[in-house]
Design an enzyme around this catalytic site. Structure first.
Site, PDB file in Angstrom:
ATOM      1  N   ASN A  68       5.230  14.730  -4.713  1.00 42.72           N
ATOM      2  CA  ASN A  68       6.112  15.577  -5.509  1.00 42.72           C
ATOM      3  C   ASN A  68       5.473  16.909  -5.890  1.00 42.72           C
ATOM      4  O   ASN A  68       6.129  17.784  -6.433  1.00 42.72           O
ATOM      5  CB  ASN A  68       6.611  14.851  -6.768  1.00 42.72           C
ATOM      6  CG  ASN A  68       5.506  14.427  -7.704  1.00 42.72           C
ATOM      7  OD1 ASN A  68       4.366  14.854  -7.583  1.00 42.72           O
ATOM      8  ND2 ASN A  68       5.847  13.561  -8.646  1.00 42.72           N
ATOM      9  N   SER A 120       5.552   2.929   8.891  1.00 42.51           N
ATOM     10  CA  SER A 120       4.221   2.848   8.290  1.00 42.51           C
ATOM     11  C   SER A 120       3.489   4.182   8.326  1.00 42.51           C
ATOM     12  O   SER A 120       3.553   4.921   9.306  1.00 42.51           O
ATOM     13  CB  SER A 120       3.374   1.808   9.028  1.00 42.51           C
ATOM     14  OG  SER A 120       3.900   0.523   8.825  1.00 42.51           O
ATOM     15  N   HIS A 169       0.794  -1.220   0.000  1.00 48.83           N
ATOM     16  CA  HIS A 169       0.000   0.000   0.000  1.00 48.83           C
ATOM     17  C   HIS A 169       0.833   1.279   0.000  1.00 48.83           C
ATOM     18  O   HIS A 169       0.356   2.331   0.426  1.00 48.83           O
ATOM     19  CB  HIS A 169      -1.004   0.005   1.167  1.00 48.83           C
ATOM     20  CG  HIS A 169      -1.976  -1.122   1.094  1.00 48.83           C
ATOM     21  ND1 HIS A 169      -1.709  -2.353   1.656  1.00 48.83           N
ATOM     22  CD2 HIS A 169      -3.184  -1.231   0.504  1.00 48.83           C
ATOM     23  CE1 HIS A 169      -2.731  -3.162   1.432  1.00 48.83           C
ATOM     24  NE2 HIS A 169      -3.642  -2.510   0.725  1.00 48.83           N
ATOM     25  N   ALA A 175       6.759   5.902  12.405  1.00 47.45           N
ATOM     26  CA  ALA A 175       5.449   5.664  11.800  1.00 47.45           C
ATOM     27  C   ALA A 175       4.576   6.905  11.922  1.00 47.45           C
ATOM     28  O   ALA A 175       4.562   7.573  12.953  1.00 47.45           O
ATOM     29  CB  ALA A 175       4.771   4.478  12.475  1.00 47.45           C
TER      30      ALA A 175
END
Length: 154
Positions: free
Chosen positions: A82, A111, A59, A128
């Site tokens: 970006n 994550s 993912h 994370a």
């Protein structure tokens, strides 16, 4: 009602040796280094370069203009950006408004982190859920929104 159907696919990828890919993925126009693992539900866009012995977990989204060094981990659900909406709206494909991201070697991104267009030096851990908004020029552990250094590496 008309629609355009697109399929998940792998197109025009430069493969290193012993790369492992778990389908489904959407990889196109990118370069993947030796002994790298790509998990399911990953999108890696054109002109992305991923180094050797990396792990890109499920993912995750790696957009154009991203370069990742060797021995890196991109954990589950990491998003690279970006387009900074510099005009207050999306660039709508105007690549002159997009910015580049460079990730060094031995960088571990936790994550659900979000990585804006930055440079990250070697030997960095991103916690994370962190949001990296500025260049990281010193090795260490970074966390938070915005991410800041919380300690040195052991």
């Amino acid at each position: 009602m008309a629609y355009i159907e697109k399929h998940i696919q792998i197109v025009d990828v430069q493969w290193g040796e012993n790369v492992k890919v778990v389908q489904p993925v959407n990889l196109y126009g990118c370069k993947i280094g030796d002994d790298t693992f790509i998990g399911p539900f990953v999108e890696i866009q054109k002109e992305v370069v991923i180094g050797k012995r990396c792990k890109i977990q499920s993912h995750s989204f790696i957009c154009e203009l991203v370069s990742i060094g060797d021995d890196c981990v991109v954990a589950h659900g990491v998003m690279f950006i970006n387009d900074l909406f510099q005009d207050g709206k999306p660039a709508q494909g105007d690549k002159t408004k997009w910015k580049r991201t460079n990730i060094g070697n031995h960088v571990y991104i936790g994550s659900n982190a979000t990585i804006l267009p930055v440079s990250i030096c070697d030997n960095v851990v991103i916690g994370a859920g962190s949001v990296v908004t500025k260049d990281i020029t010193e090795s260490g552990v970074y966390a938070g929104n915005p991410a800041r250094k919380i300690r040195n590496l052991a």
